[in-house]
Design an enzyme around this catalytic site. Structure first.
Site, PDB file in Angstrom:
ATOM      1  N   LEU A   1     -12.275   1.222  -2.965  1.00  0.00           N
ATOM      2  CA  LEU A   1     -12.227  -0.002  -3.776  1.00  0.00           C
ATOM      3  C   LEU A   1     -12.141   0.330  -5.262  1.00  0.00           C
ATOM      4  CD1 LEU A   1     -14.927  -2.120  -1.882  1.00  0.00           C
ATOM      5  CD2 LEU A   1     -12.448  -2.224  -1.628  1.00  0.00           C
ATOM      6  N   SER A   2     -11.738   1.578  -5.546  1.00  0.00           N
ATOM      7  CA  SER A   2     -11.479   2.014  -6.921  1.00  0.00           C
ATOM      8  C   SER A   2     -12.713   2.140  -7.788  1.00  0.00           C
ATOM      9  CB  SER A   2     -10.463   1.099  -7.612  1.00  0.00           C
ATOM     10  OG  SER A   2      -9.231   1.256  -6.996  1.00  0.00           O
TER      11      SER A   2
ATOM     12  N   THR B   1       2.802   2.085  -2.210  1.00  0.00           N
ATOM     13  CA  THR B   1       4.095   1.779  -2.831  1.00  0.00           C
ATOM     14  C   THR B   1       4.058   2.082  -4.325  1.00  0.00           C
ATOM     15  OG1 THR B   1       3.309  -0.485  -3.083  1.00  0.00           O
ATOM     16  CG2 THR B   1       4.775  -0.077  -1.232  1.00  0.00           C
ATOM     17  N   ASP B   2       2.849   2.190  -4.895  1.00  0.00           N
ATOM     18  CA  ASP B   2       2.768   2.274  -6.366  1.00  0.00           C
ATOM     19  C   ASP B   2       3.436   3.532  -6.910  1.00  0.00           C
ATOM     20  OD1 ASP B   2       0.646   3.772  -5.292  1.00  0.00           O
ATOM     21  OD2 ASP B   2      -0.755   3.241  -6.892  1.00  0.00           O
TER      22      ASP B   2
ATOM     23  N   SER C   1     -13.728   4.865  -8.970  1.00  0.00           N
ATOM     24  CA  SER C   1     -13.394   5.811 -10.039  1.00  0.00           C
ATOM     25  C   SER C   1     -12.619   5.113 -11.154  1.00  0.00           C
ATOM     26  CB  SER C   1     -12.608   7.008  -9.489  1.00  0.00           C
ATOM     27  OG  SER C   1     -11.418   6.595  -8.854  1.00  0.00           O
TER      28      SER C   1
ATOM     29  N   SER D   1     -26.556   7.390 -13.630  1.00  0.00           N
ATOM     30  CA  SER D   1     -26.178   6.375 -12.652  1.00  0.00           C
ATOM     31  C   SER D   1     -27.386   5.993 -11.805  1.00  0.00           C
ATOM     32  CB  SER D   1     -25.073   6.897 -11.733  1.00  0.00           C
ATOM     33  OG  SER D   1     -24.931   6.030 -10.617  1.00  0.00           O
TER      34      SER D   1
ATOM     35  N   TYR E   1      -3.505  12.565   0.680  1.00  0.00           N
ATOM     36  CA  TYR E   1      -2.811  11.679  -0.263  1.00  0.00           C
ATOM     37  C   TYR E   1      -1.670  12.400  -0.979  1.00  0.00           C
ATOM     38  CZ  TYR E   1      -2.230   8.537  -4.275  1.00  0.00           C
ATOM     39  OH  TYR E   1      -1.716   7.706  -5.236  1.00  0.00           O
TER      40      TYR E   1
ATOM     41  N   GLU F   1       0.837  -1.219   0.000  1.00  0.00           N
ATOM     42  CA  GLU F   1       0.000   0.000   0.000  1.00  0.00           C
ATOM     43  C   GLU F   1       0.857   1.247   0.000  1.00  0.00           C
ATOM     44  OE1 GLU F   1      -3.201   0.249  -1.142  1.00  0.00           O
ATOM     45  OE2 GLU F   1      -3.604  -1.244   0.397  1.00  0.00           O
TER      46      GLU F   1
ATOM     47  N   ASP G   1      -4.543   1.123  -9.414  1.00  0.00           N
ATOM     48  CA  ASP G   1      -5.994   0.934  -9.448  1.00  0.00           C
ATOM     49  C   ASP G   1      -6.474   0.588 -10.851  1.00  0.00           C
ATOM     50  OD1 ASP G   1      -5.786   1.626  -6.837  1.00  0.00           O
ATOM     51  OD2 ASP G   1      -6.905   3.495  -6.976  1.00  0.00           O
TER      52      ASP G   1
END
Length: 389
Positions: A128-129, A36-37, A131, A68, A225, A34, A175
Site C-alpha cells: 500500500l506504498s 503498467t506504470d 515507503s 517510528s 519485480y 497494475e 506510488d
C-alpha cells in the site's frame, strides 16, 4: 487529534519538549492498471485514509534523528544531512535518507537536521506504498523547512528517484504520484509516459473500498519485480525492430499488439508484454465505465485484471489468488483483484456496504482454513495527498 497527542508525548520522551509541526502522508491503493506504470501505460490509483503521521521539529545541527512508533524495537536512528549512501543498518530510515540525498544532488541542500516521530496506520510491506508515503512526507518537510519552492510534482519525481537510485527498487512513478497528488473522493487517471493526469470522482454510492491484507511477508526489493521489468523492456526492444517509433508498450492497442506479438521470441516475454498492453487498455475502459456510473463493468474489469496478473504476469501467488477467488463468490462483491506489486500484499475489493460484514466473515474463515493464518481488513476512504496538518 488523539493520534497526534500521543505522538507529541512520545516525541517529548525521545527528544525533549520542542516546538513541533505535524504532517500526514497517505498510502495508496491502485484500483486498476497494475504493472503498467513502468511500461508507459495508465494507472488509476487513489490516496487512502490510512497513512503516515509525523511530528517534526527543527534542529540546529546537520543531523536528523528519526523514531517510528510502529518499529519501537529499532529505537532512534540518527543520520547526517549530507554525503549519504544506503546503509542497511539504518533500516527504514533509508527512505528518509534517500530523499535528503536526492534533494542534495538536485541542488536543494538541507540547512539543518530534524527530530521526527512517525506513526503509521498503514501496514508496512502490504503493497500500500508505505515507503512512498514516507518519501513524499520527507520531501514536503524539506521543501517547507528551506523554502525550496518545489511543486508537488517536482517532489513526487524526487521521491521516486530516492526509491530507484538510493533504495534500489526500480519502481515506476505511480506510488509517489498517488501519495503526493491524491484528492479526497477522487482517483487519478495517470498516463505514466507523459505524466498527464486527471481526477475522476469516485461515486461508489452504496459500496466501499475494502483492502484485504494476505499478511504474507514480502520484500519488493528482493522480489521478482525487477525481473518483470527487464522482461518487458526486452520485449519492447524486439517489437521496436518492426515498429521503431514505439516508445512504450502502453502505446499499443490490443489489436496492434496481437499483430506484432510474434516478433517477441520468448513465449514468457510475450505473456508479460501482453499483460502490460491489455491491462493499460483495460484501465482506460474501466475509468470510462466508472465515469458513466457503470460500477458493474468496472468490477468485471477488476476481476479480469486479476486473471491477467495471475496468468500472464505471474505475480499473484496462492495467497492473493485465494483472497480474490473467495471474494468473487461472496454476494455483494462488485469486483476484486490484487493491488500493488504482488507476491503477497493486498487485494482491493469493491463491496456493497450491506455485504461488508458477511464479506469479512467469509473471506477470513475460508482464507484461514486454506492458508493457515488470518487476513486483515481495512475499509478505506479516499483521501487528500501529503499535507501539513
Amino acid at each position: 487529534m488523539e493520534i497526534l497527542d500521543e505522538m507529541q508525548k512520545v516525541f517529548e520522551e525521545k527528544f525533549g519538549a520542542e516546538k513541533t509541526r505535524a504532517y500526514f502522508s497517505p498510502g495508496r491503493v491502485n484500483l486498476i492498471g497494475e504493472h503498467t506504470d513502468y511500461n508507459g501505460g495508465h494507472v488509476f490509483p487513489c490516496a487512502i485514509s490510512l497513512g503516515t503521521y509525523a511530528v517534526v521539529a527543527d534542529r540546529e545541527d546537520a543531523v536528523s534523528r528519526v523514531y517510528s512508533m510502529n518499529l519501537a524495537d529499532k529505537g532512534v536512528i540518527e543520520f547526517p544531512m549530507t554525503g549519504l549512501s544506503y546503509d542497511k543498518a539504518k533500516d527504514w530510515a533509508n527512505y528518509f535518507m534517500g530523499v535528503v540525498d536526492v534533494f542534495e544532488k538536485a541542488g536543494h541542500k538541507a540547512g539543518h537536521g530534524f527530530d521526527i516521530v512517525i506513526n503509521a496506520t498503514l501496514p508496512g510491506g502490504a503493497g500500500l506504498s508505505s515507503s512512498a508515503s514516507i518519501e513524499v512526507l520527507m520531501a514536503l518537510v524539506l521543501n517547507e523547512a528551506f523554502d525550496f519552492g518545489l511543486s508537488m510534482i517536482d517532489m513526487v519525481k524526487l521521491a521516486q528517484k530516492a526509491e530507484n537510485a538510493f533504495v534500489g527498487v526500480n519502481c515506476g512513478i505511480m506510488d509517489q504520484f498517488a501519495v503526493g497528488m491524491g484528492k479526497k473522493d477522487h482517483a487519478i487517471l495517470l498516463d505514466c509516459n507523459t505524466l498527464d493526469y486527471r481526477y475522476s470522482k469516485i461515486a461508489l454510492k452504496d459500496a466501499s473500498i475494502v483492502i484485504t491484507n494476505t499478511n504474507k511477508p514480502h520484500s519488493l526489493g528482493s522480489s521478482a519485480y525487477n525481473v518483470r521489468r527487464a522482461q518487458c523492456e526486452h520485449a519492447l526492444n524486439q517489437l521496436r525492430e518492426v515498429k521503431p517509433e514505439l516508445r512504450a508498450l502502453g502505446e499499443l492497442s490490443n489489436e496492434a499488439y496481437n499483430k506484432i506479438a510474434g516478433h517477441i521470441t520468448e513465449q514468457l516475454e510475450r505473456q508479460r508484454a501482453r499483460h502490460a498492453v491489455f491491462e493499460n487498455n483495460r484501465a482506460l475502459e474501466a475509468v470510462a465505465a466508472l465515469e458513466k456510473d457503470d460500477v458493474e463493468t468496472f468490477g468485471k474489469l477488476m476481476n479480469e485484471s486479476h486473471f491477467s496478473l495471475r496468468d500472464d504476469y505471474d505475480v499473484t501467488g496462492v495467497e492473493l489468488d485465494t483472497l480474490a477467488e473467495i471474494a468473487w463468490s461472496v454476494p455483494g462483491v462488485i469486483g476484486s483483484r490484487m493491488t500493488g506489486a504482488g507476491f503477497g500484499g493486498c487485494t482491493v475489493s469493491l463491496v456493497k456496504n450491506d455485504a461488508i460484514a458477511v464479506f469479512k466473515k467469509e473471506v477470513a474463515e475460508k482464507y484461514t482454513a486454506r492458508i493457515g493464518y488470518a487476513p486483515s481488513f481495512y475499509v478505506a476512504s479516499i483521501a487528500d495527498g501529503t499535507h501539513r496538518i
